[in-house]
Design an enzyme around this catalytic site. Structure first.
Site: not given
Ligand code: 2AM
Length: 501
Positions: A14, A17, A78, A80, A106, A132, A134, A204, A207-208, A211, A310
């Protein structure tokens, strides 16, 4: 000679990454990348053919792992939670003793503690690293907060230090070129080994939380200038720009000035901020910070108020309905505009000190709870570059902990004590004006209550404890007897309402 294996690998392409992978490759490290959906990997690698280090795309996790130099270092970016566990489960059978998984998401720090322990039992090493700043930070220099075994950190250190934001070692200022778009070397990298297991993700999270506080405090300053003085967005933008040249110099003040000066793209005569709906979202790290404060019994009311602010913003329809029924005061501010703007500045500054004091108190208590050894001066230093809360102010915190590494509370540091002393009259004036004129200022007022409570040798908890003794026989300690000796009064039976026969 071309490398046969990659220096590091990254799973999860994403935006965060992708940006972190490009940042790593920009610094000459060869990086393998993998994403569950293969097309994303192919597209990403095809779009970035000429990075200094080189990107290697893998279609399967097995090929990905096989492409890495040992001990293998795999960064996971990916979502959290479950996704992180799923990726770890996929990697574990493919990895060998001593390999290192780095979770840059996170994650909740307790998940990181659990994962580190589980992987250690399998002879694998796990680093939970806060990232951190973004998307821009990830691309051009984030603040990185790694926690885990020290020897594993030493393996990761050259890469983490290369890609992190950099600050000047003496002044703590982000060094020239450390701005987005210009990767730099030199300066002090905004990363350090935070501590064992979940320490990095914990810091972290704090920190948030900080923030959340900073953002809400800025919003209250804006609400007061608008509500009490009727200032327009553009004018407030100028005031924030001015503040950004002084003690409040920070990323969030800077972007606030930009936002307030921005026109609505759809109607250039309107200020952008005026057409934005007043409901704020949240992803949960501020809530985690506040929940943890409650769990540990550490007062962090200002951070919690920022989360609640919020929440109350989110119930827009209810507020609109209530606004037609619930009336407030009609009092208007009639004093000097210049004096009030200065007072709001001071109130913001003092509230900020309290909010940071609360965040650092949380870290101090957590380090005892989890047996970490945190270096608070260094933590403030790595917050100085890359991250959302970067601010001149943080250098003062680094200096405070250099003066006294065991400082009980930031408010007690001579510098911050002096600042609050100078500014508190204005702070009180703003909080009372807000109350009198009916402008909500939850973090300003809760910070002031925190300050007044913390500096009170005696609180009304004497009465509270007496009440507890009355209805629940919870006992009390006496002011004229040593601490730890408990007493109880045989109170009369409380009179209960008589039921009609
Ligand atoms: P994707 O492109 O195949 O959806 C943010 O969502 C990132 O996390 C993306 O790169 C997503 O891959 C990955 N992601 C989310 N769930 C996942 C999972 N269960 N296994 C592997 N990658 C995952």
């Amino acid at each position: 000679m071309a490398k046969t294996h990659s220096d590091i690998g990254l799973v999860g392409l994403a935006v965060m990454g992708q940006n972190l992978a490009l940042n790593i490759a920009d610094h000459g490290f060869r990086i393998s990348v993998y994403n569950r959906t293969v097309e994303k990997t192919d597209k990403f690698v095809a779009e970035n053919p000429n990075t200094p280090g080189g990107l290697v795309g893998s279609k399967t996790l097995a090929d990905f792992v096989a492409s890495l130099a040992k001990p293998r270092k795999v960064v996971i970016l990916v979502q959290a939670g479950k996704a992180t566990d799923a990726v770890i489960d996929g990697l574990v059978p493919l990895l060998a003793k001593g390999d290192i998984i780095i979770d840059g998401g996170n994650a909740l720090w307790t998940d990181t503690i659990r994962r580190e322990k589980q992987l250690r039992e399998k002879n694998l090493r796990f680093i939970g690293s806060g990232v951190s700043g973004g998307e821009e930070g990830a691309r051009f220099g984030p603040s990185l907060m790694p926690g885990g075994e020290f020897a594993a950190w030493k393996e990761l250190q050259p890469i983490w230090e290369a890609i992190a934001a950099k600050v000047d070692g003496k002044t703590g200022k982000p060094i020239a070129g450390a701005k987005p778009g210009q990767p730099v070397s030199g300066g002090v990298p905004c990363t350090t080994h935070i501590g064992e297991n979940g320490a990095g993700h914990y810091v972290k999270m704090i920190h948030n939380g900080i923030e959340y506080g900073d953002m809400q405090m800025i919003c209250e300053a804006y609400a007061l200038m608008s509500g009490l003085l009727g200032l327009k967005a553009e004018e407030m933008g100028e005031i924030f720009s001015e503040w950004n040249r002084g003690a409040l110099d920070s990323f969030l003040i800077e972007i606030t000035a930009d936002i307030l000066k921005q026109k609505d793209p759809a109607n250039k005569r309107k200020a952008f901020v005026d057409i934005v709906l007043d409901t704020a979202g949240q992803k949960g790290t501020g809530k985690w910070t506040s929940t943890n404060a409650l769990d540990m019994g550490v007062p962090a009311p200002t951070i919690a108020e920022a989360v609640f602010a919020r929440c109350i913003s989110a119930i827009k329809d209810e507020r609109v309905a209530a606004s037609k029924i619930l009336k407030g005061p009609s009092k208007k501010y009639r004093g000097s505009k210049k004096a009030l703007i200065k007072a709001i500045h001071d109130a913001l500054y003092c509230s900020k000190i309290c909010s940071y004091a609360q965040g650092f108190q949380l870290m101090r208590t957590a380090q005892q709870e989890y047996n970490w050894k945190l270096n608070f001066g260094e933590i403030a230093q790595i917050f100085r570059g890359g991250c959302i809360i970067r601010a001149a102010f943080l250098q003062k915190i680094t200096e405070a902990y250099a003066r006294d590494p065991n400082l009980a509370n930031l408010l007690l540091d001579p510098y911050f004590n002096k600042m609050v002393k100078q500014a508190q009259e204005n702070w009180r004036k703003v909080v009372s004006l807000a109350a009198e004129c009916g402008v909500a200022a939850p973090t300003f007022s809760s910070a002031l209550a925190y300050y007044d409570s913390y500096r009170s040798a005696r609180l009304p908890a004497n009465l509270l404890q007496a009440q507890r003794d009355y209805f629940g026989a919870h006992t009390y300690e006496r002011t004229d007897k040593p601490r730890g000796k408990f007493f109880h009064v045989d109170w009369p039976e409380p009179t209960r309402p008589q039921l009609e026969a």
